[in-house]
Design an enzyme around this catalytic site. Structure first.
Site, PDB file in Angstrom:
ATOM      1  N   LYS A  95       0.668  -1.149   0.159  1.00  0.00           N
ATOM      2  CA  LYS A  95       0.096  -0.022  -0.002  1.00  0.00           C
ATOM      3  C   LYS A  95       0.694   1.425  -0.048  1.00  0.00           C
ATOM      4  CE  LYS A  95      -3.803  -1.961   2.422  1.00  0.00           C
ATOM      5  NZ  LYS A  95      -5.030  -1.916   3.529  1.00  0.00           N
TER       6      LYS A  95
ATOM      7  N   TYR B 116     -12.607  -2.003  -3.113  1.00  0.00           N
ATOM      8  CA  TYR B 116     -13.146  -2.077  -1.961  1.00  0.00           C
ATOM      9  C   TYR B 116     -14.284  -2.053  -1.794  1.00  0.00           C
ATOM     10  CZ  TYR B 116      -8.331  -2.433   0.312  1.00  0.00           C
ATOM     11  OH  TYR B 116      -7.010  -2.500   0.530  1.00  0.00           O
TER      12      TYR B 116
ATOM     13  N   ASN C 202      -1.751   0.202   6.914  1.00  0.00           N
ATOM     14  CA  ASN C 202      -1.380  -1.080   7.346  1.00  0.00           C
ATOM     15  C   ASN C 202      -0.279  -1.833   6.349  1.00  0.00           C
ATOM     16  OD1 ASN C 202      -3.344  -2.127   5.967  1.00  0.00           O
ATOM     17  ND2 ASN C 202      -4.243  -3.288   7.377  1.00  0.00           N
TER      18      ASN C 202
ATOM     19  N   HIS D  50      -2.155  -5.689   1.936  1.00  0.00           N
ATOM     20  CA  HIS D  50      -3.423  -6.197   1.819  1.00  0.00           C
ATOM     21  C   HIS D  50      -3.293  -7.613   1.144  1.00  0.00           C
ATOM     22  CE1 HIS D  50      -7.661  -7.017   0.498  1.00  0.00           C
ATOM     23  NE2 HIS D  50      -7.075  -7.599  -0.600  1.00  0.00           N
TER      24      HIS D  50
ATOM     25  N   GLU E 251     -10.005 -10.586  -6.983  1.00  0.00           N
ATOM     26  CA  GLU E 251      -8.750  -9.491  -7.056  1.00  0.00           C
ATOM     27  C   GLU E 251      -7.952  -9.655  -8.060  1.00  0.00           C
ATOM     28  OE1 GLU E 251      -9.770  -8.856  -2.199  1.00  0.00           O
ATOM     29  OE2 GLU E 251      -8.091  -9.585  -2.687  1.00  0.00           O
TER      30      GLU E 251
HETATM   31  P1  CMP Z   1      -7.243  -4.564   4.024  1.00  0.00           P
HETATM   32  O1  CMP Z   1      -7.104  -5.794   4.248  1.00  0.00           O
HETATM   33  O2  CMP Z   1      -6.767  -3.843   2.879  1.00  0.00           O
HETATM   34  O3  CMP Z   1      -8.832  -4.416   3.797  1.00  0.00           O
HETATM   35  C1  CMP Z   1      -9.795  -3.298   4.160  1.00  0.00           C
HETATM   36  C2  CMP Z   1      -8.867  -2.304   4.866  1.00  0.00           C
HETATM   37  O4  CMP Z   1      -9.783  -1.172   5.637  1.00  0.00           O
HETATM   38  C3  CMP Z   1      -8.144  -2.913   5.994  1.00  0.00           C
HETATM   39  O5  CMP Z   1      -6.918  -3.591   5.353  1.00  0.00           O
HETATM   40  C4  CMP Z   1      -7.434  -1.596   6.458  1.00  0.00           C
HETATM   41  O6  CMP Z   1      -6.243  -1.111   6.057  1.00  0.00           O
HETATM   42  C5  CMP Z   1      -8.812  -0.690   6.335  1.00  0.00           C
HETATM   43  N1  CMP Z   1      -9.191  -0.054   7.675  1.00  0.00           N
HETATM   44  C6  CMP Z   1      -9.344   1.067   7.964  1.00  0.00           C
HETATM   45  N2  CMP Z   1      -9.806   1.251   9.075  1.00  0.00           N
HETATM   46  C7  CMP Z   1     -10.479   0.112   9.487  1.00  0.00           C
HETATM   47  C8  CMP Z   1     -11.122  -0.413  10.537  1.00  0.00           C
HETATM   48  N3  CMP Z   1     -11.519   0.388  11.425  1.00  0.00           N
HETATM   49  N4  CMP Z   1     -11.311  -1.784  10.484  1.00  0.00           N
HETATM   50  C9  CMP Z   1     -10.854  -2.465   9.684  1.00  0.00           C
HETATM   51  N5  CMP Z   1     -10.003  -2.094   8.451  1.00  0.00           N
HETATM   52  C10 CMP Z   1      -9.984  -0.827   8.476  1.00  0.00           C
END
Ligand code: CMP
Length: 139
Positions: free
Chosen positions: A10, A50, A113, A116, A127
Site C-alpha cells: 500500500k 474495496y 497497514n 493487503h 482481486e
Molecule cells: P485491508 O486488508 O486492505 O482491507 C480493508 C482495509 O480497511 C483494511 O486492510 C484496513 O487498512 C482498512 N481499515 C481502516 N480502518 C479500519 C477499521 N476500523 N477496521 C478494519 N479495517 C480498517
C-alpha cells in the site's frame, strides 16, 4: 495445493521505500511473485476494489489513503498461498499483529497497514482479475 493469491503493497509502505523489504519477506517465505506492477489508483479504481466495504464508516478514509500514492499490485504463488499470505501479513490491526509479521514490522495504524492480501479463494480470483489480464501473469 499450489495456489495464487492477490497482494498489495500500500501507499504508506511504497512512500517509505519498503517495496523491496516486503517483497523479500514474501519470497523468503517461499512465494514466487508471478505478476507485479506499480499503479497509482484512481478514486474509481479504489472504490471498485474495496466495494465490499462501502457501507463501513472507514470507507472514505480507506479510499483516500489508497489514492494517496503508488501501490504495488502482485500475484503470489505458492503452497497454500491464500492462508499463508495472511499469516505472513499478520493481523489487520498492527497492535494485534504477531512478532515477525509484515504488519508488526511496518504498519503504522489499522488504516495504514502496509499490505493487503485476499481472504479466500473466491476473492483471490476476483482481486487478481481486477488488476491483471492473463497475459500479465507468468507462472
Ligand atoms: P485491508 O486488508 O486492505 O482491507 C480493508 C482495509 O480497511 C483494511 O486492510 C484496513 O487498512 C482498512 N481499515 C481502516 N480502518 C479500519 C477499521 N476500523 N477496521 C478494519 N479495517 C480498517
Amino acid at each position: 495445493a499450489v495456489e495464487r493469491t492477490f497482494s498489495m503493497i500500500k501507499p504508506d509502505a511504497t512512500r517509505r521505500n519498503l517495496t523491496g523489504a516486503i517483497t523479500k519477506m514474501f519470497e523468503d517465505a517461499g512465494f514466487s511473485v508471478i505478476a507485479s506492477k506499480r499503479v497509482w489508483m484512481s478514486r474509481r479504481e479504489a472504490e471498485g476494489f474495496y466495494a465490499v466495504h462501502k457501507e463501513r464508516p472507514f470507507f472514505g478514509e480507506l479510499v483516500e489513503s489508497m489514492c494517496s500514492g503508488p501501490t504495488i499490485v502482485q500475484v503470489l504463488q505458492g503452497e497454500n498461498a491464500i492462508a499463508r499470505n495472511r499469516e505472513i501479513m499478520g493481523a489487520t490491526n498492527p497492535s494485534d499483529a504477531a512478532e515477525g509479521t509484515i504488519r508488526k514490522a511496518f504498519a503504522l495504524s489499522i488504516g495504514e497497514n502496509s499490505v493487503h492480501g485476499s481472504d479466500a479463494p473466491e476473492t483471490a480470483s476476483q482481486e487478481i482479475a481486477y488488476w491483471f489480464s492473463e497475459t500479465e501473469i507468468v507462472g
